[in-house]
Enzyme design. Structure first.
Site, short mmCIF file in Angstrom:
data_model
loop_
_atom_site.label_atom_id
_atom_site.label_comp_id
_atom_site.label_asym_id
_atom_site.label_seq_id
_atom_site.Cartn_x
_atom_site.Cartn_y
_atom_site.Cartn_z
N GLY A 38 0.73 -1.52 -0.45
CA GLY A 38 -0.30 -0.04 0.13
C GLY A 38 1.07 1.14 -0.36
N TYR A 75 -16.96 9.69 7.12
CA TYR A 75 -16.31 9.01 6.80
C TYR A 75 -17.51 7.20 6.35
CZ TYR A 75 -13.18 5.94 7.22
OH TYR A 75 -11.56 5.42 7.50
N ASP A 111 -3.27 -6.55 -7.12
CA ASP A 111 -4.27 -6.34 -6.83
C ASP A 111 -5.33 -6.76 -6.25
OD1 ASP A 111 -6.92 -5.04 -7.09
OD2 ASP A 111 -7.31 -4.57 -9.46
N LYS A 167 -14.20 -0.55 7.83
CA LYS A 167 -13.60 -0.65 9.19
C LYS A 167 -13.47 -1.49 10.10
CE LYS A 167 -10.04 1.83 7.11
NZ LYS A 167 -8.06 1.66 7.26
N SER A 186 2.32 8.13 1.99
CA SER A 186 2.00 6.64 2.31
C SER A 186 1.61 6.49 4.03
CB SER A 186 1.71 5.71 1.39
OG SER A 186 1.10 5.64 -0.24
N ILE A 187 1.18 5.77 4.44
CA ILE A 187 1.47 5.38 5.84
C ILE A 187 2.51 4.49 5.30
CG2 ILE A 187 0.66 4.60 7.94
CD1 ILE A 187 -1.93 6.22 7.15
N SER A 237 -5.78 8.92 -0.46
CA SER A 237 -6.67 7.97 0.22
C SER A 237 -8.16 9.34 1.22
CB SER A 237 -6.63 7.36 1.03
OG SER A 237 -6.00 5.71 0.31
P1 NAD Z 1 -2.82 6.06 0.21
O1 NAD Z 1 -3.63 6.79 -0.32
O2 NAD Z 1 -0.92 6.66 0.71
O3 NAD Z 1 -2.73 4.27 0.51
C1 NAD Z 1 -3.46 3.53 -0.04
C2 NAD Z 1 -3.29 2.25 -0.64
O4 NAD Z 1 -4.48 1.38 -1.35
C3 NAD Z 1 -2.74 3.23 -2.03
O5 NAD Z 1 -1.53 2.12 -2.26
C4 NAD Z 1 -3.47 2.21 -2.65
O6 NAD Z 1 -2.88 2.14 -3.89
C5 NAD Z 1 -3.89 0.71 -2.04
N1 NAD Z 1 -4.81 0.36 -3.12
C6 NAD Z 1 -6.28 0.87 -3.28
N2 NAD Z 1 -6.68 -0.32 -3.70
C7 NAD Z 1 -5.89 -1.53 -4.28
C8 NAD Z 1 -6.14 -2.61 -4.48
N3 NAD Z 1 -7.48 -3.20 -4.97
N4 NAD Z 1 -4.82 -3.46 -4.49
C9 NAD Z 1 -3.90 -3.30 -3.93
N5 NAD Z 1 -3.93 -1.97 -3.71
C10 NAD Z 1 -4.80 -0.62 -3.56
O7 NAD Z 1 -3.34 6.87 2.01
P2 NAD Z 1 -3.10 6.41 3.34
O8 NAD Z 1 -4.24 6.88 4.39
O9 NAD Z 1 -1.55 6.00 3.76
O10 NAD Z 1 -4.03 4.02 3.94
C11 NAD Z 1 -3.13 3.31 3.92
C12 NAD Z 1 -4.48 2.73 4.96
O11 NAD Z 1 -4.58 3.80 5.98
C13 NAD Z 1 -5.52 2.49 4.74
O12 NAD Z 1 -6.50 1.49 5.19
C14 NAD Z 1 -6.40 3.64 5.10
O13 NAD Z 1 -7.72 3.80 5.51
C15 NAD Z 1 -5.85 3.66 7.06
N6 NAD Z 1 -5.99 4.71 7.65
C16 NAD Z 1 -5.46 6.67 7.02
C17 NAD Z 1 -5.83 7.22 7.73
C18 NAD Z 1 -5.97 8.30 7.24
O14 NAD Z 1 -5.94 9.51 8.08
N7 NAD Z 1 -4.99 8.67 5.59
C19 NAD Z 1 -5.98 6.94 8.98
C20 NAD Z 1 -6.78 6.17 9.43
C21 NAD Z 1 -6.43 4.14 9.04
#
Ligand code: NAD
Length: 258
Positions: free
Chosen positions: A14, A158, A67, A165, A20-21, A198
């Site tokens: 991801g 959300y 994917d 979630k 990205s986290i 995201s």
């Molecule tokens: P991000 O957009 O950087 O990462 C999301 C990732 O999901 C991307 O790399 C994307 O390519 C991948 N993805 C989506 N559909 C996919 C698929 N079909 N196959 C494979 N990969 C796929 O954003 P992020 O905020 O770093 O999100 C990472 C996680 O952290 C997510 O689960 C998000 O819900 C969670 N999260 C985010 C936050 C926030 O505030 N950003 C807070 C809590 C939890």
């Protein structure tokens, strides 16, 4: 016992870009000496990750396109990982997706397609990848996923992702129970809001960050490094008694009532 991950291999799923986290997690694991395997959804993320990985201390990363909506992709990716890397010691699932138009307004307007899409990519995929990764985790290890407070409580806008979630958090508990006998721990990190690609899809996201600055005990939003360091703890033996847990890394916001 220390936080060294020398001699261990972890799959990070991801990373889309440097915000990205998952990239914060990758950096923390790398600093602790881990070998990293990256999976990405699309070619564009693949080229971003390969460039980012050049900045890591350990230069032996592997990369695979996967994917998570496709069982075939998951099977192909994890067989290739088994073949190329042998034993793996953990996996960070940092993947979510929902239609932007369903991340605002009333939850009741969620469509069947939108609901199933969010559940498929953001929740079911953890079970699918855990099942595939288990085959390479013969020495035990640690699986983590990322969740958000919107899975436990109503957080404005959300919506469909909150339902996904909640499902993800329940899956963590069931997977922890199944995999515990193999020495594999499964935990979630409930991260506070962080500006990523995201997060941009969620309506009025800036006001959520502002709320954290005003109301959370620590009075500051968390960042990728905060989550990365917690992931390192959960991947290391320092957390060897912890499984099925949902660890909040949100400046304490989740304890606030009013
Ligand atoms: P991000 O957009 O950087 O990462 C999301 C990732 O999901 C991307 O790399 C994307 O390519 C991948 N993805 C989506 N559909 C996919 C698929 N079909 N196959 C494979 N990969 C796929 O954003 P992020 O905020 O770093 O999100 C990472 C996680 O952290 C997510 O689960 C998000 O819900 C969670 N999260 C985010 C936050 C926030 O505030 N950003 C807070 C809590 C939890």
């Amino acid at each position: 016992m220390n936080l060294s991950l020398e001699g261990r291999t972890y799959v990070v799923m991801g990373v889309a870009n440097k915000r990205s986290i998952a990239w914060g997690i990758a950096q923390a694991l790398d600093k602790a000496g881990a070998r990293l395997i990256f999976t990405y959804a699309r070619e564009r993320s693949g080229s971003n990750i390969k460039k980012l990985a050049e900045t890591l201390e350990n230069k032996n990363s592997l990369f695979y396109q996967c994917d998570v909506a496709s069982d075939e992709d998951i099977e192909k990716t994890f067989s290739a990982i088994k073949e190329d890397a042998g034993v793996i010691h953990g996996l960070a699932h940092c993947i979510a997706f929902a239609k932007t138009e369903e991340l605002g307004g009333e939850f009741i307007k969620t469509t069947r397609d939108g609901f199933l899409l969010a559940q498929n990519i953001s929740a079911y995929s953890l079970t699918a990848v855990a099942k595939a990764a288990r085959e390479s985790m013969s020495e035990g290890g640690s699986i983590i996923t990322l969740t958000y407070l919107g899975g436990e409580r109503v957080v404005r806008n959300y919506n469909v992702m909150g339902a996904a979630k909640a499902s993800l958090e329940a899956s963590v508990k069931y997977l922890a129970n199944d995999l515990g006998k193999d020495g594999i721990r499964v935990n979630a990190i409930s991260a506070g809001p962080i500006k990523t690609v995201s997060a941009k899809g969620i309506s009025d996201f800036n006001s959520v960050i502002k709320m954290i600055e005003e109301k959370s005990p620590l009075r500051r939003p968390v960042d990728q490094e905060d989550v990365g360091n917690t992931a390192l703890f959960l991947m290391s033996d320092l957390s060897k008694g912890i499984t099925g847990e949902n660890l909040h890394v949100d400046s304490g916001y989740h304890i606030i009532g009013m």
